[in-house]
Enzyme design. Sequence first.
Site, PDB file in Angstrom:
ATOM      1  N   LYS A 153       0.774  -1.181  -0.037  1.00 23.72           N
ATOM      2  CA  LYS A 153      -0.073   0.089  -0.031  1.00 23.72           C
ATOM      3  C   LYS A 153       0.913   1.260   0.146  1.00 23.72           C
ATOM      4  CE  LYS A 153      -1.355   2.021   3.637  1.00 23.72           C
ATOM      5  NZ  LYS A 153      -1.080   2.415   5.005  1.00 23.72           N
ATOM      6  N   ASP A 182      -2.542  -6.305   2.049  1.00 19.83           N
ATOM      7  CA  ASP A 182      -3.201  -5.362   3.153  1.00 19.83           C
ATOM      8  C   ASP A 182      -2.576  -6.114   4.395  1.00 19.83           C
ATOM      9  OD1 ASP A 182      -4.852  -4.449   5.138  1.00 19.83           O
ATOM     10  OD2 ASP A 182      -5.993  -3.366   3.387  1.00 19.83           O
ATOM     11  N   HIS A 183      -1.841  -5.396   5.198  1.00 19.87           N
ATOM     12  CA  HIS A 183      -1.378  -6.277   6.327  1.00 19.87           C
ATOM     13  C   HIS A 183      -2.341  -6.770   7.518  1.00 19.87           C
ATOM     14  CE1 HIS A 183      -0.790  -2.774   8.718  1.00 19.87           C
ATOM     15  NE2 HIS A 183      -0.501  -3.635   9.544  1.00 19.87           N
ATOM     16  N   LYS A 187      -3.395 -10.591   9.805  1.00 13.87           N
ATOM     17  CA  LYS A 187      -3.561 -10.836  11.339  1.00 13.87           C
ATOM     18  C   LYS A 187      -4.341 -11.926  11.605  1.00 13.87           C
ATOM     19  CE  LYS A 187      -2.781  -5.685  12.102  1.00 13.87           C
ATOM     20  NZ  LYS A 187      -1.654  -5.430  13.020  1.00 13.87           N
ATOM     21  N   ASP A 240      -4.670   6.260   4.856  1.00 13.32           N
ATOM     22  CA  ASP A 240      -3.675   5.527   5.415  1.00 13.32           C
ATOM     23  C   ASP A 240      -4.326   4.238   6.303  1.00 13.32           C
ATOM     24  OD1 ASP A 240      -0.744   5.038   6.325  1.00 13.32           O
ATOM     25  OD2 ASP A 240      -1.512   5.507   8.421  1.00 13.32           O
ATOM     26  N   HIS A 245      -7.265  -0.919   5.424  1.00 19.01           N
ATOM     27  CA  HIS A 245      -7.133  -1.883   6.463  1.00 19.01           C
ATOM     28  C   HIS A 245      -8.660  -1.828   7.067  1.00 19.01           C
ATOM     29  CE1 HIS A 245      -3.254  -1.572   6.062  1.00 19.01           C
ATOM     30  NE2 HIS A 245      -2.828  -0.579   6.832  1.00 19.01           N
TER      31      HIS A 245
HETATM   32  C1  BG6 Z   1       0.013   1.178   8.191  1.00 17.29           C
HETATM   33  C2  BG6 Z   1       0.041   2.776   8.312  1.00 17.29           C
HETATM   34  O1  BG6 Z   1      -0.441   0.674   7.059  1.00 17.29           O
HETATM   35  O2  BG6 Z   1      -0.520   0.570   9.359  1.00 17.29           O
HETATM   36  C3  BG6 Z   1       0.387   2.994   9.593  1.00 17.29           C
HETATM   37  O3  BG6 Z   1       0.497   3.191   7.240  1.00 17.29           O
HETATM   38  C4  BG6 Z   1      -0.291   2.488  10.989  1.00 17.29           C
HETATM   39  O4  BG6 Z   1       0.117   4.783   9.854  1.00 17.29           O
HETATM   40  C5  BG6 Z   1      -0.181   1.048  10.514  1.00 17.29           C
HETATM   41  O5  BG6 Z   1       0.448   2.937  12.031  1.00 17.29           O
HETATM   42  C6  BG6 Z   1      -0.732   0.358  11.669  1.00 17.29           C
HETATM   43  O6  BG6 Z   1      -0.718  -1.138  11.695  1.00 17.29           O
HETATM   44  P1  BG6 Z   1      -0.695  -1.976  13.009  1.00 17.29           P
HETATM   45  O7  BG6 Z   1      -0.409  -3.303  12.562  1.00 17.29           O
HETATM   46  O8  BG6 Z   1       0.407  -1.381  14.069  1.00 17.29           O
HETATM   47  O9  BG6 Z   1      -2.196  -1.579  13.414  1.00 17.29           O
END
Ligand code: BG6
Length: 508
Positions: A153, A182-183, A187, A240, A245
């Site tokens: 992303k 999309d990480h 999860k 973002d 997400h």
């Molecule tokens: C990222 C964003 O994709 O996800 C960041 O660019 C954000 O701004 C992060 O902090 C949050 O990821 P996680 O896994 O820490 O909830």
Amino acid sequence: MPAPTPLLLTIFGASGDLAYRKLIPALYDLSAQDLLPAGFAVLGVSRTEYSDAEFRDRLRAGIEEFAHREVEADALDRFLQQVYYQPLNTHEESDYAVLKERQEALAKVHGTEGNVIYYLSTPPSLYRVIPSHLAAHGLHQPEEGWCRLIVEKPFGYDLESGKALNDYLLSILAEDQIYRIDHYLGKETVQNLLVTRFSNGIFEPLWNRNYIHHVEITAAESLGVGDRGGYYDSSGALRDMIQNHLLQVMGLVAMEPPTVVEADAIRNEVLKVFQALRPIREEDVATQVIRGQYVASHIRGEAVKGYREEKGVSPDSRTPTYVALKAYVDNWRWGGVPFYIRTGKRLPTRATEVVIHFRETPHRLFADLCGLDHLFNQLVIRIQPNEGMLLKLGMKLPGMGFRVEHVNMDFLYKDMGANYVPSAYERLLLDAMQGDATLYARGDAVEAAWRFVDPILKAWAHEPDLPVYGYPAGSWGPENADTLIEGEGYTWRYPAHNLADDGVYCEL
Ligand code: BG6
């Protein structure tokens, strides 16, 4: 689980932070579990000049710090023997001839059978440049084997650019070769949304407008933008966190049951949710979307900078670091049920969760006796931290009469014992190696998500008078966000680090 076929993983942007903190440690974790294929190698590519040995030394430190599994010296050495580096000017098409040669040489040494995954861990300005240069050298169509492309992303900046990027990549590769990461989908607890909903008979009958009053999705972060101000200032919380997400999480909460656990079956259902999202008209943005930006404050006695003072941020920036919005999914299941989505940086705690707020009982039998104005059942699905689920129920207080108390019934992942929880990147990298795109966003869904957020972005761009509310760093964001929630007695849930500690507006 079948081992992936042999392959070469070429990572563009390999000298960057993502590779250092996430990708390479996740690959080490996979290798420590024997999940990598027998024929496997990683080729890191970026502009910085490193030798293979220098690159490996750099990665060693990253693995020691960020791998999830215990790092054993022998296992680490063995893993690093499969990692190589190729300095390259990614803008220069002729340089890709060098890449081709290097890939062919590694394929021979490691028996990767011509299969290759390209991972774009680069600034988005290179998302077209690299594939076009790969294509110019035929690297997207290996003579033997297959080719896949993983794209980080942000996938576009708005609807138009997201669509243009999709069209461009689809002119070079087929949809089933493109993996839009999309990480959040990697999860464990996000995947568990599917399992909770579709492996239990008790939830699905209630999972609709008849029993659910509203749904809340919160992603609170306690940190600020840190050293990512330069990127963040042109992005903001809506792009973002929400466009990708949180809408993906919402897709899993709201989707219809798929018939099979397969990429297209699941992704078709998610797409239908996005297609059913009621567009927020530009004139409704003021009442349906609240944006805020953190201002300097003190958190636990320490002075904390405001967003505009962060490195890389314009001193008169109007980029939101907080967004709360109300959305509707116009379909049979969800007609009239508001979905409240909220995210922000520098909030009092770090917690991501989905809260299903059930309707009140039709007759408030104990209302006069219970000491509580309303009794709402809530199902809290905690994505992070303190992963688990919590159900809030009314129970009789022991003693005379019928006094009712809210009690919590909770389950925590950590109680499942020895089960290892893989990191999101571990899961997603392995899936891409196995050709399973279930947990990757499909192009049509990414476009549909942009279609939903685009009018909000346009309203903000066209109407400078739409307010950006300041909120003190360490607080729960602008108070105006409370006005979004419909219904007497309902408010946001204020989560704390521990799942069961709720209602603690300020966690010390
Ligand atoms: C990222 C964003 O994709 O996800 C960041 O660019 C954000 O701004 C992060 O902090 C949050 O990821 P996680 O896994 O820490 O909830």
